[in-house]
Motif scaffolding. Structure first.
Motif, short mmCIF file in Angstrom:
data_model
loop_
_atom_site.label_atom_id
_atom_site.label_comp_id
_atom_site.label_asym_id
_atom_site.label_seq_id
_atom_site.Cartn_x
_atom_site.Cartn_y
_atom_site.Cartn_z
N SER A 58 5.97 -1.31 -27.19
CA SER A 58 7.01 -2.21 -26.78
C SER A 58 6.50 -3.60 -26.64
O SER A 58 6.11 -4.03 -25.59
N GLN A 71 16.84 3.25 -23.11
CA GLN A 71 17.12 1.95 -22.52
C GLN A 71 17.19 2.09 -21.00
O GLN A 71 17.64 3.13 -20.48
N SER A 95 19.33 -2.58 -26.34
CA SER A 95 19.52 -2.82 -24.90
C SER A 95 20.90 -3.41 -24.64
O SER A 95 21.62 -2.99 -23.71
N ASP A 133 14.01 -1.65 -23.04
CA ASP A 133 13.57 -0.28 -23.31
C ASP A 133 12.60 0.17 -22.22
O ASP A 133 12.01 -0.65 -21.52
#
Length: 289
Positions: free
Chosen positions: A4, A144, A176, A214
């Motif tokens: 991420s 999410q 998201s 996330d």
């Protein structure tokens, strides 16, 4: 992607995991095809590992929570550590047969021979990366997540209905944002930002009740960037989720068997159980229902 933003679900349905595994494009010989060629080919004695009779698993240094506990993958504690040992067991390897090595994220995804049998390190499965490395079937579908300042009116909320009057925000064009509009459906128009950094500033300045990102990003923001922020909870799956896979050398003879082991863990519900334990219960990211 993956890790991420490089450092910067709750229950990923078994059917969803299998769907992603099934529709993901594969090379000429898919892991599933290889695995189905016969159970004997995936027996421990038949596997061509770097060290006969042993399984070498890699991850980064340091290895972060909640994926690994206290930077000790050998403990088997933390979501990815637990997944790694579950895969090893399916392949016939006892804990004593597993050796851990440390490999940086960027080194692992680069082309070239690997010094491990497989690497587990929040690697997103992408077509670009598949040109240089192999991936197993997905072991995790990214969820999410809503985060908020500890002083926010939504901190401690446990249901989606509790967020309907909240002012929420997310980065433009992301899953998201889709989670806000399609799942949470607040009565207040959601705010859109060009980047997560802009959104974080809005959260810090009190312009938002909550921010949707996330789950891996949520762990990083609340654990390393905003110490006065907390995870409110995970949102039910939406859109096409990012998927994490075990990474192997390109053309590895182990890819099919490793992928098959992940598939067995998915079908048995083991991966869902590990998510619930290490990501929801231990890490405090419960699902908002």
């Amino acid at each position: 992607m993956g890790r991420s933003s490089r450092i910067v679900a709750l229950t990923a349905a078994t059917a969803a995991l299998l769907a992603v595994a099934g529709c993901a494009p594969q090379d000429d010989e898919s892991p599933t095809d290889t695995a189905s060629s016969g159970a004997a080919s995936c027996s421990k004695e038949s596997l061509r590992t770097r060290t006969p009779g042993k399984l070498t698993i890699a991850t980064d240094e340091p290895a972060y929570e909640p994926w690994f506990r206290e930077n000790k993958p050998e403990s088997g504690e933390g979501f990815e550590a637990a997944v790694a040992y579950a895969v090893a067991e399916k392949l016939g390897y006892a804990r004593a047969d597993v050796t851990w090595t440390r490999v940086k994220f960027d080194t692992a995804i680069a082309p070239g021979p690997k010094n491990f049998d497989f690497d587990i390190n929040q690697f997103s499965i992408t077509e670009e990366r598949k040109k240089a490395v192999d991936f197993s079937a997905p072991y995790y579908l990214v969820r999410q997540t809503v985060i908020a300042l500890k002083s926010s009116k939504i901190a401690g909320r446990t249901a989606l209905a509790d967020l309907r009057d909240a002012k929420l925000g997310a980065q433009v064009g992301t899953t998201s944002y889709q989670a806000i509009t399609d799942v949470i459906k607040p009565t207040v128009a959601p705010q859109v930002y060009n980047s997560n950094d802009d959104a974080k500033k809005a959260l810090q300045n009190g312009q938002l009740d909550g921010l949707v990102v996330d789950l891996p990003t949520a762990f990083y923001i609340t654990g390393a960037e905003l110490t006065d922020a907390t995870i409110v909870g995970q949102v039910p799956q939406v859109g096409t989720p990012e998927a994490f896979g075990l990474l192997l050398d390109k053309g590895s003879p182990l890819t099919g068997c490793v992928s098959g082991a992940v598939g067995q863990l998915t079908e048995a519900g083991t991966l869902t159980q590990l998510e619930q334990k290490w990501l929801a219960q231990v890490a405090g990211a419960a699902e908002l229902r």
